[in-house]
Design a protein around this motif. Structure first.
Motif, mmCIF file in Angstrom:
data_model
loop_
_atom_site.group_PDB
_atom_site.id
_atom_site.type_symbol
_atom_site.label_atom_id
_atom_site.label_comp_id
_atom_site.label_asym_id
_atom_site.label_seq_id
_atom_site.Cartn_x
_atom_site.Cartn_y
_atom_site.Cartn_z
ATOM 1 N N PHE B 57 1.703 -7.623 11.641
ATOM 2 C CA PHE B 57 2.616 -6.477 11.450
ATOM 3 C C PHE B 57 3.706 -6.739 10.410
ATOM 4 C CE2 PHE B 57 0.927 -5.926 15.761
ATOM 5 C CZ PHE B 57 0.466 -4.628 15.701
ATOM 6 N N ASN B 59 3.245 -6.288 7.023
ATOM 7 C CA ASN B 59 3.115 -5.232 6.007
ATOM 8 C C ASN B 59 2.451 -3.972 6.532
ATOM 9 O OD1 ASN B 59 3.984 -6.681 3.463
ATOM 10 N ND2 ASN B 59 2.380 -8.057 4.189
ATOM 11 N N PHE B 60 1.652 -4.113 7.547
ATOM 12 C CA PHE B 60 0.830 -2.984 7.988
ATOM 13 C C PHE B 60 1.100 -2.639 9.446
ATOM 14 C CE2 PHE B 60 -1.636 -5.202 4.694
ATOM 15 C CZ PHE B 60 -1.745 -4.169 3.768
ATOM 16 N N PHE B 61 0.964 -1.348 9.753
ATOM 17 C CA PHE B 61 1.102 -0.874 11.135
ATOM 18 C C PHE B 61 -0.247 -0.306 11.571
ATOM 19 C CE2 PHE B 61 2.771 2.225 14.319
ATOM 20 C CZ PHE B 61 3.305 1.289 15.190
ATOM 21 N N TYR B 62 -0.314 0.174 12.809
ATOM 22 C CA TYR B 62 -1.573 0.648 13.366
ATOM 23 C C TYR B 62 -2.212 1.777 12.544
ATOM 24 C CZ TYR B 62 -0.649 -1.899 17.727
ATOM 25 O OH TYR B 62 -0.415 -2.866 18.660
ATOM 26 N N ASP B 63 -1.380 2.544 11.845
ATOM 27 C CA ASP B 63 -1.939 3.691 11.120
ATOM 28 C C ASP B 63 -2.758 3.271 9.899
ATOM 29 O OD1 ASP B 63 0.322 2.760 9.891
ATOM 30 O OD2 ASP B 63 1.118 4.727 9.376
#
Lengths: 101, 140
Positions: B57, B59-63
């Motif tokens: 988490f 740089n990126f999230f679940y979306d």
């Protein structure tokens, strides 16, 4: 989608110093317009690690939020244990507890 | 460009953040081996390091959570975690965008791409707010 919104707030907080500053100044303003239940809002405003854990927040997000809150590692672990004692098994997310604890 | 060394290492945050809590004999042996890895790496005199690491988490999230992402920047800033908690001060390390582009171009042209229906689902995402990566291919 509510747990998603909780984790999104924490994810943004964990990586954005400007949002962290705003949260320290006025935490409620960071939650405005978010799709959160009253319980979730209370947990976020109260830095309630135990309840956030029970609600299902991923540990990779929660441990960094705990560090941001200045919570020492052993206290962080104990807060999660206390959360389960107080609120019951983890309800959702990848740590959802499907058996008795 | 030749591959001069391949190595793997544990990456748990306690290695730096909570080293004092580990059993001393286990900890000391771990650090001895880590020092050995450093010496081996330096002796190999690499021109560049290709570091493969977990994302967690940063740089990126679940979306938008790609299976993997390749950084393409002239520098990388980190760690994303709380400096005191991790006991690693935030710093900026040099990158090599040209080398990244070569790797990405090769990967995009030679690896089987995951497909959904008749169109590929591979896409490019620009991570402008990222601390660790600037541009990356995203395969979903």
């Amino acid at each position: 989608m509510s747990l998603y919104a909780v984790q999104k707030v924490l994810y943004e907080l964990n990586r954005d110093p400007q949002l962290q500053a705003r949260y320290r100044e006025d935490p409620a303003s960071v939650l405005t317009g978010r799709d959160l239940t009253g319980e979730e809002r209370g947990a976020l405003l109260g830095q309630d690690i135990g309840l956030l854990y029970v609600l299902g927040v991923n540990g990779q997000i929660l441990m960094h939020y705990a560090a941001f809150c200045g919570i020492e590692w052993n206290d962080y672990l104990e807060a999660m244990r206390n959360g389960v004692r107080e609120h019951g098994p983890v309800r959702d997310g990848i740590y959802a507890m499907t058996t008795e604890v | 460009m030749a591959l001069v060394l391949a190595a793997a290492c544990s990456h748990a945050p306690g290695i730096t953040g909570r080293a004092g809590r580990a059993e001393p004999t286990v900890r000391d042996e771990f650090y001895r081996n880590l020092a050995g890895l450093r010496a081996t790496l330096e002796a190999a005199r690499p021109d560049a390091l290709v570091v493969v690491a977990a994302e967690h988490f940063a740089n990126f999230f679940y979306d938008k959570m790609p299976s993997f992402a390749v950084g393409m920047s002239d520098s990388y800033e980190g760690p994303i975690e709380d400096e005191e908690w991790l006991a690693i001060p935030r710093t900026r390390v040099p990158g090599n965008a040209a080398l990244s582009r070569r790797l990405i171009t090769s990967m995009m042209s030679t690896w089987p791409m995951p497909r959904s229906g008749s169109s590929t689902t591979a896409s490019w995402c620009r991570c402008t707010s990222s601390r660790r990566a600037s541009t990356c291919p995203s395969f979903r």
